[in-house]
Design an enzyme around this catalytic site. Structure first.
Site, PDB file in Angstrom:
ATOM      1  CB  THR A   1       1.931  -1.883   7.555  1.00 32.65           C
ATOM      2  OG1 THR A   1       3.005  -1.211   6.910  1.00 32.65           O
ATOM      3  CG2 THR A   1       1.476  -1.127   8.758  1.00 32.65           C
ATOM      4  CB  THR A   2      -1.463  -5.322   5.676  1.00 32.02           C
ATOM      5  OG1 THR A   2      -1.409  -4.044   5.036  1.00 32.02           O
ATOM      6  CG2 THR A   2      -2.890  -5.799   5.721  1.00 32.02           C
TER       7      THR A   2
ATOM      8  CG  HIS B   1       2.945   4.413   6.969  1.00 34.90           C
ATOM      9  ND1 HIS B   1       3.388   3.115   7.004  1.00 34.90           N
ATOM     10  CD2 HIS B   1       1.716   4.368   6.407  1.00 34.90           C
ATOM     11  CE1 HIS B   1       2.463   2.317   6.482  1.00 34.90           C
ATOM     12  NE2 HIS B   1       1.442   3.056   6.116  1.00 34.90           N
TER      13      HIS B   1
END
Ligand code: PPS
Length: 335
Positions: free
Chosen positions: A77-78, A141
């Site tokens: 994700t990051t 998420h």
């Protein structure tokens, strides 16, 4: 979908109502100091994430232009937040002046149920969402089915990131360990306990395979709505995948940009080695319980080999084969 629709009215959700909902849900611990997860709409959530998820479900109104990163925790994700931020903003803030020089990627792309909704606001209040310019870059998420209705029915686009379950689990273990150590409450988790919970589907936002497979299916059925990306593919061939992302969000790289090396500059800037070493990502906290640096650990494919016993490898391999059989989806496990 009305592109000018705004946040639904607050209040978010009352404690009383939350308690009523919680009472009716199955519960299970998952190897982290006896902390409980609750089973809601087919997936497991921590108590605080359940409250945030309910608020998010009820109040969020998607814009057609929204670009929303989705994926299980610890699957990239990051990294994708960094890449997407740079792709979308490349005209107004080129590499030498881009926002990631001064902000952690999670401060530029808000996680809806983490940063926006819920009781522990760290960044903006929900109203702030209405003030963000289009396209809004957001993330979640949440699995597909529990997403707020307007995300599913509007023309907003979802960029799904996934990672092989061996490395995703390994990364989750280290992240949770860092959180427990920071909070100074209770014992650090044991890898074997988290492994067992993971295999039973009991980790936050799990079951892992059900989460992945619903988005996989959606990406095949609606390729303009869901782009499915794998961490391992991004590592292997970042250029092709960066181009895919740029095309998917309607901002393809021009031939001129390609010849000027813009793609390579973005990849290099967002590479693990570079972004981990930026001062802004090395010190300080995100909200109060995450250290900024805990989002950048090893950044490799195959670190699971340093944690799995042969028995664990066999069990996870069998589980993965069983879950993915006939789906057309597979994962690379080593570099
Ligand atoms: S979170 O908490 O859900 O946002 O975590 P997430 O970003 O999904 O996953 C964290 C893992 O991704 C690694 N990471 C990167 N890999 C490659 N390139 C870049 N730029 C990058 N940024 C973060 C991070 O190190 C975690 O993986 P592990 O295996 O733990 O190192």
């Amino acid at each position: 979908m009305n592109n000018n629709a705004t946040q639904k009215e607050l209040p978010i959700i009352s404690q009383e109502e939350l308690e009523e909902i919680k009472k009716a849900l199955p519960k299970s611990s998952w190897g982290v100091n006896g902390r409980e997860l609750l089973f809601y709409q087919g997936f497991w959530f921590s108590e605080s994430m359940l409250a945030r998820t309910l608020s998010f479900q009820r109040h969020f109104i998607a814009r057609d232009s929204d670009l929303i990163i989705t994926g299980l925790p610890k699957t990239g994700t990051t990294w994708l937040k960094s890449l997407l931020h740079m792709i979308v903003n490349r005209e107004i803030s080129p590499v030498t002046q881009n926002g990631l020089l001064k902000n952690h990627p999670h401060e530029l792309v808000y996680t809806l149920e983490g940063d926006i909704y819920g009781e522990a606001f760290a960044y903006p209040q929900p109203q702030h969402l209405d003030e963000l310019p289009s396209p809004r870059l957001l993330s979640t998420h949440l699995p597909y089915a529990p997403l707020p209705e307007s995300i599913r029915t509007s023309n907003c686009r979802l960029l799904y990131t996934c990672r092989n379950p061996f490395d995703a689990l390994t990364s989750l273990f280290h992240f949770v360990t860092a959180m427990v150590e920071k909070s100074n409450v209770g014992e650090p988790p044991r890898f074997e306990d988290i492994f067992e919970s993971f295999c039973q589907g009991k980790t936050p936002n799990g079951p892992f395979f059900e989460h992945v497979l619903t988005y996989w299916k959606m990406s095949l059925e609606q390729p303009d709505k869901v782009l499915f990306l794998k961490y391992e593919d991004l590592k292997d061939d970042p250029v092709s995948h960066l181009k895919r992302v740029a095309e998917f969000v309607g901002m393809p790289f021009t031939l001129f940009e390609e010849s000027e090396g813009v793609i390579d500059q973005i990849i290099e800037f967002c590479s693990f080695g570079n972004i981990k070493e930026l001062e802004v990502n090395k010190t300080g906290d995100l909200k109060t319980f995450f250290e900024k640096k805990s989002f950048f650990r090893k950044g490799e494919v195959g670190d699971w080999k340093n944690h799995f016993t042969p028995a664990m490898t066999e069990k996870m391999t069998e589980l993965m084969e069983e879950k993915l059989r006939g789906t057309g989806l597979s994962f690379k496990l080593i570099p």
